[in-house]
Design an enzyme around this catalytic site. Structure first.
Site, mmCIF file in Angstrom:
data_model
loop_
_atom_site.group_PDB
_atom_site.id
_atom_site.type_symbol
_atom_site.label_atom_id
_atom_site.label_comp_id
_atom_site.label_asym_id
_atom_site.label_seq_id
_atom_site.Cartn_x
_atom_site.Cartn_y
_atom_site.Cartn_z
ATOM 1 N N SER A 141 -18.998 -8.268 4.336
ATOM 2 C CA SER A 141 -17.930 -7.545 3.649
ATOM 3 C C SER A 141 -16.577 -7.893 4.240
ATOM 4 C CB SER A 141 -18.186 -6.042 3.820
ATOM 5 O OG SER A 141 -17.043 -5.302 3.499
ATOM 6 N N TYR B 7 -20.346 1.698 9.522
ATOM 7 C CA TYR B 7 -20.797 0.819 8.437
ATOM 8 C C TYR B 7 -20.281 -0.604 8.666
ATOM 9 C CZ TYR B 7 -19.929 -1.788 4.199
ATOM 10 O OH TYR B 7 -19.811 -2.813 3.302
ATOM 11 N N LYS C 21 -22.112 -4.554 9.593
ATOM 12 C CA LYS C 21 -21.889 -5.864 8.940
ATOM 13 C C LYS C 21 -21.500 -6.901 9.993
ATOM 14 C CE LYS C 21 -22.667 -4.759 4.660
ATOM 15 N NZ LYS C 21 -23.879 -5.230 4.010
HETATM 16 C C1 UD1 Z 1 -14.240 0.456 0.918
HETATM 17 C C2 UD1 Z 1 -14.600 0.542 2.377
HETATM 18 C C3 UD1 Z 1 -15.123 -0.803 2.834
HETATM 19 C C4 UD1 Z 1 -16.323 -1.196 1.986
HETATM 20 C C5 UD1 Z 1 -15.970 -1.182 0.514
HETATM 21 C C6 UD1 Z 1 -17.231 -1.341 -0.320
HETATM 22 C C7 UD1 Z 1 -13.169 2.276 3.359
HETATM 23 C C8 UD1 Z 1 -12.059 2.558 4.320
HETATM 24 N N1 UD1 Z 1 -13.454 0.988 3.158
HETATM 25 O O1 UD1 Z 1 -13.221 -0.533 0.781
HETATM 26 O O2 UD1 Z 1 -15.491 -0.715 4.195
HETATM 27 O O3 UD1 Z 1 -16.759 -2.477 2.346
HETATM 28 O O4 UD1 Z 1 -15.370 0.079 0.165
HETATM 29 O O5 UD1 Z 1 -16.948 -1.578 -1.648
HETATM 30 O O6 UD1 Z 1 -13.787 3.172 2.809
HETATM 31 N N2 UD1 Z 1 -8.547 4.740 -3.465
HETATM 32 C C9 UD1 Z 1 -7.829 5.818 -3.954
HETATM 33 N N3 UD1 Z 1 -8.517 6.901 -4.388
HETATM 34 C C10 UD1 Z 1 -9.888 6.972 -4.388
HETATM 35 C C11 UD1 Z 1 -10.609 5.865 -3.896
HETATM 36 C C12 UD1 Z 1 -9.908 4.763 -3.442
HETATM 37 O O7 UD1 Z 1 -6.592 5.787 -3.973
HETATM 38 O O8 UD1 Z 1 -10.446 8.011 -4.789
HETATM 39 C C13 UD1 Z 1 -7.822 3.539 -3.030
HETATM 40 C C14 UD1 Z 1 -8.048 3.189 -1.571
HETATM 41 O O9 UD1 Z 1 -7.148 3.864 -0.726
HETATM 42 C C15 UD1 Z 1 -7.835 1.669 -1.602
HETATM 43 C C16 UD1 Z 1 -8.336 1.261 -2.994
HETATM 44 O O10 UD1 Z 1 -8.299 2.450 -3.776
HETATM 45 O O11 UD1 Z 1 -6.457 1.350 -1.500
HETATM 46 C C17 UD1 Z 1 -9.753 0.709 -2.982
HETATM 47 O O12 UD1 Z 1 -10.602 1.649 -2.342
HETATM 48 P P1 UD1 Z 1 -12.194 1.459 -2.294
HETATM 49 O O13 UD1 Z 1 -12.699 1.183 -3.659
HETATM 50 O O14 UD1 Z 1 -12.784 2.633 -1.577
HETATM 51 O O15 UD1 Z 1 -12.383 0.117 -1.466
HETATM 52 P P2 UD1 Z 1 -11.900 -0.258 0.019
HETATM 53 O O16 UD1 Z 1 -11.186 0.854 0.676
HETATM 54 O O17 UD1 Z 1 -11.174 -1.561 -0.076
#
Ligand code: UD1
Length: 278
Positions: free
Chosen positions: A58, A82, A86
């Protein structure tokens, strides 16, 4: 009784727990499932003389990258159990190859997989409240959740929201086929490749693309930053293009279209309406 033996040419190891928050609360569960499970798999592979492996790593192993795009040579760091599983599995793979050069291993660092199969019959169906952005957006669009909370709009990005490299699951799947082909290369040892599009998209841009694809309005609430979140993460895809002869074909509009097709046909995923055990 007929006994027949199976021969395995290669293994693609996708299995693992992946919820960051849960891993902070239950680290031993993550180390047990992800690490012990992987070690046992590798022992069984070795016992059967199967030493070709593709592993789902990842982009989380880049931590908060100092610059973008992330190349495979960047320093690695993790912020939660997690991510640590990895990274440790990557290290195990490198040690395994050093100990026995018969192993041929490809580590694929996924960026942010989204979308669904274009048929609308295969898609993501997380248990409970989704942690990741697009499954959450999807559940707001079908009316299972009321609004999306944006985790921080004070980042140093064009609209203040976090930037990620979203990749269509179809492109991701093709990246695995390319990796399997590469394992036939006599020279491969233990190699790592990014699977992303090389393009960064903000949370608000992603929500807008989904609204367009679905025709649904996604009500938004602004919230604070999520602990452990990086500001901007996207991939350098040059190494995968050059050495795997693979490049992502789909943009965010395709990802949102296919995800909405899956969501509108299966608003409760693989379960029934109101069934929380799906
Ligand atoms: C997350 C994990 C990462 C994992 C990946 C799997 C964290 C910190 N990181 O990555 O370790 O490998 O998922 O797919 O959890 N966001 C919102 N509102 C929400 C959800 C997300 O604003 O309800 C934003 C987040 O702040 C981020 C973006 O959307 O900027 C993507 O978030 P997400 O889909 O959770 O992915 P990652 O954080 O990149």
């Amino acid at each position: 009784m007929t006994l027949f033996t199976c021969r395995f040419d290669a293994v693609i190891h996708f299995a693992g727990l992946k919820a960051v928050g849960e891993s902070v609360r239950k680290p031993l569960l993550y180390f047990d499932n992800n690490l012990i499970g992987t070690i046992i798999l590798f022992q069984v592979m070795a016992a059967h003389g199967c030493k070709k492996l593709v592993f789902s790593s990842s982009a989380t192993v880049y931590g908060w990258p100092k610059e973008v795009p992330c190349t495979e040579e960047f320093p690695l760091s993790v912020t939660n159990p997690y991510g640590r599983t990895k990274l440790i599995i990557e290290e195990i793979c490198r040690d395994l190859y050093c100990s026995d050069s018969d192993w041929k291993i490809i580590l694929l660092r996924y960026f942010n997989p989204v979308g669904a199969h274009p048929s609308g019959s295969i898609g993501e169906d997380p248990r409970g409240i989704p942690n990741n952005l697009m499954p959450f957006v999807q559940q707001v669009a079908v009316g299972r959740l009321t609004s999306l909370t944006i985790f921080g709009n004070d980042y140093k990005t064009s609209d203040g929201t976090g930037i990620r490299d979203y990749i269509h699951v179809l492109d991701l799947a093709e990246g695995h086929i390319a990796a399997l082909r590469k394992l036939d290369d006599a020279k491969i040892g233990c190699e790592v490749y990014n699977l992303g599009t090389g393009k960064g998209t903000s949370v608000l841009e992603m929500v807008k693309a989904f609204e367009q694809a679905s025709g649904k309005k996604i009500p938004l609430a602004m919230g604070g930053r999520r602990p452990g979140d990086a500001e901007i993460v996207y991939a350098s895809t040059k190494k995968a293009e050059r050495e795997l002869n693979w490049k992502a074909k789909h943009g965010i509009d395709d990802m949102c279209r296919d995800q909405w097709n899956w969501a509108s046909k299966n608003p409760y995923g693989y379960g029934r309406s109101g069934d929380s055990s799906n």
